[in-house]
Motif scaffolding. Structure first.
Motif, short mmCIF file in Angstrom:
data_model
loop_
_atom_site.label_atom_id
_atom_site.label_comp_id
_atom_site.label_asym_id
_atom_site.label_seq_id
_atom_site.Cartn_x
_atom_site.Cartn_y
_atom_site.Cartn_z
N ALA A 14 0.83 -1.21 0.00
CA ALA A 14 0.00 0.00 0.00
C ALA A 14 0.86 1.25 0.00
N ARG A 15 1.97 1.24 0.75
CA ARG A 15 2.86 2.40 0.79
C ARG A 15 3.49 2.64 -0.58
N ILE A 16 3.91 1.58 -1.24
CA ILE A 16 4.51 1.71 -2.57
C ILE A 16 3.48 2.27 -3.55
N LEU A 17 2.27 1.75 -3.50
CA LEU A 17 1.22 2.23 -4.39
C LEU A 17 0.95 3.72 -4.18
N PHE A 18 0.89 4.13 -2.90
CA PHE A 18 0.62 5.53 -2.63
C PHE A 18 1.77 6.41 -3.10
N GLY A 183 -2.58 24.58 -1.51
CA GLY A 183 -3.85 23.89 -1.72
C GLY A 183 -4.92 24.61 -0.94
N LYS A 184 -5.62 23.88 -0.08
CA LYS A 184 -6.63 24.49 0.77
C LYS A 184 -6.01 25.12 2.02
N LEU A 185 -4.71 24.87 2.23
CA LEU A 185 -4.01 25.48 3.34
C LEU A 185 -3.40 26.81 2.89
N ASP A 186 -2.86 27.55 3.83
CA ASP A 186 -2.08 28.74 3.48
C ASP A 186 -0.92 28.31 2.58
N ARG A 187 -0.53 29.15 1.67
CA ARG A 187 0.47 28.76 0.65
C ARG A 187 1.83 28.42 1.24
N LYS A 188 2.09 28.82 2.48
CA LYS A 188 3.37 28.48 3.10
C LYS A 188 3.29 27.23 3.97
N MET A 189 2.10 26.63 4.10
CA MET A 189 1.88 25.48 4.97
C MET A 189 1.87 24.17 4.19
N PHE A 190 2.36 23.11 4.84
CA PHE A 190 2.27 21.78 4.24
C PHE A 190 1.89 20.78 5.32
N LEU A 191 1.21 19.72 4.90
CA LEU A 191 0.74 18.67 5.80
C LEU A 191 1.84 17.62 5.94
N GLN A 196 5.04 12.41 4.57
CA GLN A 196 5.53 11.12 5.05
C GLN A 196 5.00 9.97 4.20
N ASN A 197 3.74 10.06 3.80
CA ASN A 197 3.15 9.01 2.95
C ASN A 197 3.78 9.00 1.57
N ILE A 198 3.95 10.18 0.99
CA ILE A 198 4.53 10.27 -0.35
C ILE A 198 5.96 9.74 -0.37
N GLN A 203 11.53 6.59 5.29
CA GLN A 203 11.07 7.36 6.44
C GLN A 203 12.23 7.87 7.29
N GLU A 204 13.26 7.08 7.43
CA GLU A 204 14.42 7.51 8.23
C GLU A 204 15.05 8.75 7.62
N GLN A 205 15.19 8.75 6.29
CA GLN A 205 15.74 9.91 5.60
C GLN A 205 14.83 11.11 5.77
N PHE A 206 13.52 10.89 5.71
CA PHE A 206 12.58 12.00 5.86
C PHE A 206 12.72 12.65 7.22
N MET A 207 12.75 11.86 8.29
CA MET A 207 12.84 12.41 9.64
C MET A 207 14.17 13.12 9.86
N SER A 208 15.23 12.55 9.33
CA SER A 208 16.54 13.20 9.43
C SER A 208 16.54 14.54 8.70
N SER A 209 15.98 14.55 7.48
CA SER A 209 15.93 15.77 6.70
C SER A 209 15.05 16.82 7.37
#
Length: 271
Positions: A14-18, A183-191, A196-198, A203-209
């Motif tokens: 499922a993670r790969i598909l997403f 998107g529907k958030l303020d232009r400087k905001m991200f979810l 993390q899903n994308i 995930q380890e690289q994401f958290m470190s970054s």
């Protein structure tokens, strides 16, 4: 012969598909999201060849495990999941082509982190600073005077130097943050959860970054926001200039690659 039964996709599948979906329905021309701006999963994992005998395009020669493998699955919105149950209009060959074309379009989301890890940061990856911002000012319609332009160039150099402190992989994470902001958030905001899903392949690289980007001052601390499910974070300004959303807007208006400016640090594209 084994008993035919429906097996749910493995979590890793499922993670790969997403990751390959780009958070978008695979049906050509459909831009419905798989995860909403509120962080709610609204997509459908669809079988190309059905899990059960009474389903569309069921293949009795496949095993239960084969039916839940990623090459037999794709993610669509509810509407197109139902539409593609028409086996005459959407045989196996057509759905496989839909899957291939869509995942090819978004394959950079899971490939760029890995590929950039092997780039030599000093070999052809030093970047080019902006010197005038003339085109940027023109496209944005700012009509800045010479003193204002000089100040903007200095701030852009500050932004450039922050990016230059990062590894290619961490710059790639920042690129995806900027690309997904708004998107529907303020232009400087991200979810954060959406990122993390994308980028679930690392995930380890994401958290470190994420930690590095906070330390450098490119993003802020996570926080909750009314009406949004999950944590969000902000792209931090350079002094008082929200340069990153402005660069994104400039790229969209001028049809310039945002990746070239962020990942390759070609700030001269702003000139």
């Amino acid at each position: 012969m084994e008993e035919v039964k429906r097996l749910d996709p493995k979590a890793s599948t499922a993670r790969i598909l997403f990751a390959k979906s780009g958070n978008q329905c695979a049906f050509k021309g459909c831009f419905n999201k798989i995860v909403s701006d509120d962080g709610v999963y609204i997509g459908n994992i669809c079988h190309i060849e059905a899990a059960l005998p009474d389903g569309p395009r069921f293949n009795s020669n496949m095993t239960n495990e084969q039916r839940r493998e990623s090459n037999n699955l794709l993610i669509m919105c509810y509407e197109h999941h139902k539409e593609t149950n028409d086996v005459e209009k959407y045989p196996v060959s057509v759905l496989k082509q839909i899957k291939k074309e869509h995942e090819d379009k978004f394959k950079n989301l899971i490939n760029d982190l890995a590929s950039q890890l092997y780039e030599d940061i000093t070999d052809g990856n030093a970047g080019v600073k902006a010197t005038t911002l003339n085109t940027f000012n023109s496209v944005m319609g700012w009509n800045s005077n010479q003193d204002e332009k000089r100040e903007l160039v200095e701030l852009a150099e500050n932004a450039f130097n922050k990016l230059k402190q990062l590894s290619p992989a961490t710059r790639s994470v920042f690129f995806h943050m900027l690309n997904r902001a708004g998107g529907k958030l303020d232009r400087k905001m991200f979810l954060i959860e959406e990122l993390q899903n994308i980028l679930s392949s690392n995930q380890e690289q994401f958290m470190s970054s994420f930690s590095i980007l906070k330390k450098v001052g490119l993003i802020g601390e996570p926080y909750t926001y009314d009406g949004v499910y999950g944590y969000v974070s902000d792209l931090e300004p350079i002094e008082d200039w929200h340069i990153w959303p402005d660069i994104k807007e400039y790229c969209e208006s001028a049809n310039i690659s945002l990746s070239e400016i962020i990942n390759k640090m070609e700030f001269n594209l702003l000139d």
